[in-house]
Design an enzyme around this catalytic site. Structure first.
Site, short mmCIF file in Angstrom:
data_model
loop_
_atom_site.label_atom_id
_atom_site.label_comp_id
_atom_site.label_asym_id
_atom_site.label_seq_id
_atom_site.Cartn_x
_atom_site.Cartn_y
_atom_site.Cartn_z
N CYS A 1 127.70 58.93 36.18
CA CYS A 1 126.24 58.88 36.34
C CYS A 1 125.95 58.37 37.74
CB CYS A 1 125.62 57.97 35.28
SG CYS A 1 123.83 57.76 35.48
N ASN B 1 124.06 69.43 31.65
CA ASN B 1 122.73 69.03 32.07
C ASN B 1 122.08 70.23 32.74
OD1 ASN B 1 123.55 66.46 31.29
ND2 ASN B 1 124.01 65.80 33.36
N CYS C 1 118.30 62.10 37.78
CA CYS C 1 119.71 62.26 37.45
C CYS C 1 120.46 62.40 38.77
CB CYS C 1 119.93 63.48 36.56
SG CYS C 1 121.68 63.82 36.22
#
Length: 328
Positions: free
Chosen positions: A97, A231, A266
């Site tokens: 992440c 994603n 993100c």
């Protein structure tokens, strides 16, 4: 309710921090010596905004050598003392992440786990070691007296702490396009698969109106479905800027994260979006990109290999801690 009856009994008395990077928010649990058992159900409850502290993800702060995570001991021997054990909002594991690793590094500094003047912080992750460096806030940044970039500007302005992360290798799949069906967008659109440590599918839209119309409460449907999910980033490219040497590309982005839903930002997705935009715009397009997300702004640096389908990427952005406490 007694501690034994609490849904958080397995992590009771654990110190936590709440932080965010461009409003992509996380709960960080202190578990230096790996005493906690991280159950998916407990993680999901803690991440829930009604039943727990709320966050897009949960991060366990643990020493790499003590973590027991495959590959972490080797990362410790390579200089990554601390491992970012990252979980999605639904309790599932995630490889990496980008916003989370900046917040993780910031927490290490703010809690004294690494020196405040550390030139770089090597962070262990399931996608390998990520090197994090303090950098300039493009809007407010200043140079310190020794010429080292300081992410803090003005007295006590921790909210202006910026970090650059060497995100490592990326790869794109320029084969058959994935078709992405999205609520609020009438026609399925082709997407480009980009691997930045996490799997991503990037969809280019023609105008901001389409970007705003996308209903991301519902999961997009991908055809074919990637083996490990993906994603999905929706982007609109904007005119390039000229105030950066060599020019700077610019785009707006929204994202639907697997295991989470729509998030305000993100980091790995912003990297994937910039890589896809550069690929579509051609090899002469900018290698520096500004990515505007609902939660703020990120900067991406791309270094493509000669074939243009692989390379390295860096991610720069802010990190903020907003609260601390103990799980009851």
């Amino acid at each position: 309710m007694s501690t034994s009856e609490s849904p958080f009994a397995a992590i009771a008395d654990t110190a936590f921090f709440k932080g965010h990077g461009t409003q992509n928010d996380f709960v960080l649990l202190s578990d230096d010596d790996s005493a906690l058992e991280m159950h998916p159900e407990t993680v999901a409850l803690l991440a829930d905004r009604r039943t727990g502290l709320g966050g897009d993800g949960i991060i366990r702060i643990v020493r790499s050598a003590a973590s027991g995570i495959p590959g972490a001991l080797e990362q410790a021997e390579a200089g990554a003392e601390w491992f970012m054990d990252y979980y999605n909002n639904d309790g599932s594991l995630s490889e990496m992440c980008g916003n989370g690793v900046r917040v993780f590094a910031h927490a290490l500094v703010e809690t004294g786990r690494v020196p405040a003047d550390a030139g770089e912080i090597r962070v262990g992750t399931r996608d390998g070691i990520k090197v994090v460096r303090t950098t300039l806030n493009p809007a407010l940044g200043v140079q310190t007296g020794d010429g080292v970039a300081s992410g803090r500007t003005g007295p006590g302005s921790a909210a202006d702490a910026w970090y650059t992360v060497d995100m490592g290798r990326w790869a794109l799949d320029d084969g058959d396009a994935v078709l992405v069906t999205t609520s609020g967008i009438e026609v399925a659109r082709p997407g480009l698969n980009v691997d930045t440590g996490n799997p991503h599918t990037v969809v280019a839209l023609a105008e901001v109106g389409e970007l705003e119309a996308a209903e991301l409460r519902d999961a997009p449907v991908l055809d074919p479905v990637p083996a490990h999910g993906a994603n999905v980033e929706y982007i609109v490219m904007e005119p390039a800027r000229s105030d950066v040497s060599g020019g700077e590309g610019a785009l707006r982005m929204r994202v639907f994260e697997r295991g989470v839903g729509e998030t305000r930002s993100c980091g790995t997705g912003a990297c994937a979006a910039a890589i896809a935009a550069h690929h579509w715009a051609g090899p002469q397009s900018p290698l520096q990109w500004r990515v505007d997300v609902p939660g703020g702004q990120l900067r991406i640096g791309i270094t493509p290999d000669e074939d243009g389908t692989h390379g390295n990427v860096t991610l720069s952005g802010p990190a903020v801690l907003v609260a601390a406490g103990t799980i009851s």
